[in-house]
Design a protein around this motif. Structure first.
Motif, mmCIF file in Angstrom:
data_model
loop_
_atom_site.group_PDB
_atom_site.id
_atom_site.type_symbol
_atom_site.label_atom_id
_atom_site.label_comp_id
_atom_site.label_asym_id
_atom_site.label_seq_id
_atom_site.Cartn_x
_atom_site.Cartn_y
_atom_site.Cartn_z
ATOM 1 N N VAL A 1 17.016 0.970 -5.771
ATOM 2 C CA VAL A 1 17.306 0.546 -4.232
ATOM 3 C C VAL A 1 16.269 0.176 -3.516
ATOM 4 N N ALA A 2 15.105 0.816 -3.772
ATOM 5 C CA ALA A 2 13.831 0.088 -3.059
ATOM 6 C C ALA A 2 13.366 -1.551 -3.332
ATOM 7 N N ILE A 3 13.649 -1.785 -4.582
ATOM 8 C CA ILE A 3 13.307 -3.159 -5.047
ATOM 9 C C ILE A 3 14.399 -4.023 -4.384
ATOM 10 N N ASP A 4 15.480 -3.667 -4.377
ATOM 11 C CA ASP A 4 16.678 -4.369 -3.783
ATOM 12 C C ASP A 4 16.520 -4.494 -2.419
ATOM 13 N N ALA A 5 15.903 -3.657 -1.675
ATOM 14 C CA ALA A 5 15.685 -3.536 -0.330
ATOM 15 C C ALA A 5 14.483 -4.410 -0.048
ATOM 16 N N VAL A 6 13.537 -4.323 -0.670
ATOM 17 C CA VAL A 6 12.007 -5.517 -0.513
ATOM 18 C C VAL A 6 12.650 -6.791 -0.881
ATOM 19 N N ARG A 7 13.476 -6.897 -1.976
ATOM 20 C CA ARG A 7 13.940 -8.385 -2.070
ATOM 21 C C ARG A 7 14.927 -9.031 -0.851
ATOM 22 N N THR A 8 15.530 -8.368 -0.473
ATOM 23 C CA THR A 8 16.478 -8.545 0.706
ATOM 24 C C THR A 8 15.489 -8.743 1.617
ATOM 25 N N PHE A 9 14.578 -7.935 1.983
ATOM 26 C CA PHE A 9 13.787 -8.217 3.148
ATOM 27 C C PHE A 9 12.859 -9.422 3.108
ATOM 28 N N LEU A 10 12.450 -9.816 2.074
ATOM 29 C CA LEU A 10 11.813 -11.032 1.994
ATOM 30 C C LEU A 10 12.515 -12.429 2.063
ATOM 31 N N ALA A 11 13.692 -12.059 1.547
ATOM 32 C CA ALA A 11 14.618 -13.190 1.435
ATOM 33 C C ALA A 11 15.425 -13.552 2.968
ATOM 34 N N THR A 12 15.457 -12.630 3.839
ATOM 35 C CA THR A 12 16.078 -12.834 4.948
ATOM 36 C C THR A 12 15.270 -13.171 6.226
ATOM 37 N N GLY B 1 0.892 -1.138 -0.086
ATOM 38 C CA GLY B 1 0.032 0.078 0.064
ATOM 39 C C GLY B 1 0.988 1.331 -0.095
ATOM 40 N N SER B 2 0.016 2.267 -0.522
ATOM 41 C CA SER B 2 1.061 3.588 -0.617
ATOM 42 C C SER B 2 0.003 4.728 -0.348
ATOM 43 N N ASP B 3 0.593 6.089 -0.270
ATOM 44 C CA ASP B 3 -0.199 7.230 -0.271
ATOM 45 C C ASP B 3 0.002 7.626 -1.916
ATOM 46 N N HIS B 4 -0.269 8.878 -2.201
ATOM 47 C CA HIS B 4 -0.316 9.149 -3.529
ATOM 48 C C HIS B 4 1.295 9.522 -3.787
ATOM 49 N N ALA B 5 2.142 9.827 -2.879
ATOM 50 C CA ALA B 5 3.538 10.085 -3.031
ATOM 51 C C ALA B 5 4.274 8.958 -3.526
ATOM 52 N N GLY B 6 3.663 7.592 -3.077
ATOM 53 C CA GLY B 6 4.282 6.330 -3.378
ATOM 54 C C GLY B 6 3.727 5.568 -4.513
ATOM 55 N N VAL B 7 2.834 6.041 -5.060
ATOM 56 C CA VAL B 7 2.064 5.335 -5.921
ATOM 57 C C VAL B 7 2.898 4.718 -7.048
ATOM 58 N N GLU B 8 3.848 5.445 -7.639
ATOM 59 C CA GLU B 8 4.599 5.118 -8.905
ATOM 60 C C GLU B 8 5.457 3.996 -8.464
ATOM 61 N N LEU B 9 6.203 4.254 -7.066
ATOM 62 C CA LEU B 9 7.255 3.419 -6.622
ATOM 63 C C LEU B 9 6.543 1.896 -6.300
ATOM 64 N N LYS B 10 5.090 2.039 -5.688
ATOM 65 C CA LYS B 10 4.467 1.011 -5.365
ATOM 66 C C LYS B 10 4.209 0.139 -6.800
ATOM 67 N N ALA B 11 3.859 0.556 -7.895
ATOM 68 C CA ALA B 11 3.505 -0.116 -9.066
ATOM 69 C C ALA B 11 4.983 -0.848 -9.493
ATOM 70 N N GLN B 12 5.871 -0.161 -9.388
ATOM 71 C CA GLN B 12 7.243 -0.956 -10.048
ATOM 72 C C GLN B 12 7.436 -2.160 -8.925
ATOM 73 N N VAL B 13 7.445 -2.068 -7.578
ATOM 74 C CA VAL B 13 7.786 -3.006 -6.556
ATOM 75 C C VAL B 13 6.719 -3.981 -6.766
ATOM 76 N N LYS B 14 5.623 -3.694 -6.878
ATOM 77 C CA LYS B 14 4.355 -4.793 -7.182
ATOM 78 C C LYS B 14 4.735 -5.600 -8.586
ATOM 79 N N GLN B 15 5.216 -4.949 -9.446
ATOM 80 C CA GLN B 15 5.622 -5.528 -10.499
ATOM 81 C C GLN B 15 6.520 -6.583 -10.513
ATOM 82 N N VAL B 16 7.649 -6.240 -9.954
ATOM 83 C CA VAL B 16 8.733 -7.130 -9.592
ATOM 84 C C VAL B 16 8.333 -8.364 -8.900
ATOM 85 N N LEU B 17 7.899 -8.077 -7.687
ATOM 86 C CA LEU B 17 7.306 -9.142 -6.725
ATOM 87 C C LEU B 17 6.295 -10.079 -7.714
ATOM 88 N N GLU B 18 5.253 -9.799 -8.371
ATOM 89 C CA GLU B 18 4.503 -10.408 -8.982
ATOM 90 C C GLU B 18 5.361 -11.215 -10.082
#
Length: 153
Positions: A120-131, A11-28
């Protein structure tokens, strides 16, 4: 970052909506099921509303982990941490993402879309989920943060 049967709440607010879409796409693309709690456009919204939805999904077991994004990550992480059993960490890099899983058993990651780029955000999420959480010497401290793990007096 091994996909699980339980979705990842995002989830995100309006400031994070574009980054959220990118992270979501990578996760899917990696095979994760992702439950997107919004927002979906640039109209101004209140970040606590989306933090509450994602935290609720994690607490209920509807999601295994949560990803939250606002402009700085600060407000949305504060809102998420108001929920018992949520340990949300604001991270800015993979080191923070790794350590908050290892030492704090964090179950939600918060990112600041105005502070870090998508790579950086995507790498952080990948690391978070893998650790994995290390437990051991950290368990006593994490129990003090988590009502569901607190020792009975």
């Amino acid at each position: 970052m091994t996909p699980s049967e339980t979705p990842i709440a995002i989830g995100s607010d309006h400031a994070g909506v574009e980054l959220k879409a990118q992270v979501k796409q990578v996760l899917e693309s990696a095979g994760h099921k992702v439950e997107d709690f919004g927002t979906h456009g640039p109209e101004s919204v209140d970040y606590p509303d989306f933090a509450n939805k994602v935290a609720g999904a994690v607490v209920s077991g509807q999601a295994s982990f949560g990803v939250l994004i606002c402009g700085t990550g600060i407000g949305i992480s504060i809102a998420a941490n108001r929920h018992a059993a949520i340990r949300c960490a604001l991270v800015h890099d993979t080191t923070g993402a790794r350590l908050t899983r290892q030492h704090n058993d964090a179950n939600v990651i918060a990112l600041g879309a105005r502070l870090i780029g998508p790579e950086v955000a995507i790498d952080a999420v990948r690391t978070f989920l893998a650790t994995p959480y290390e437990g051991g010497r950290h368990e006593r401290r994490v129990a003090k943060l988590s009502p569901e793990r607190a020792p009975v007096a």
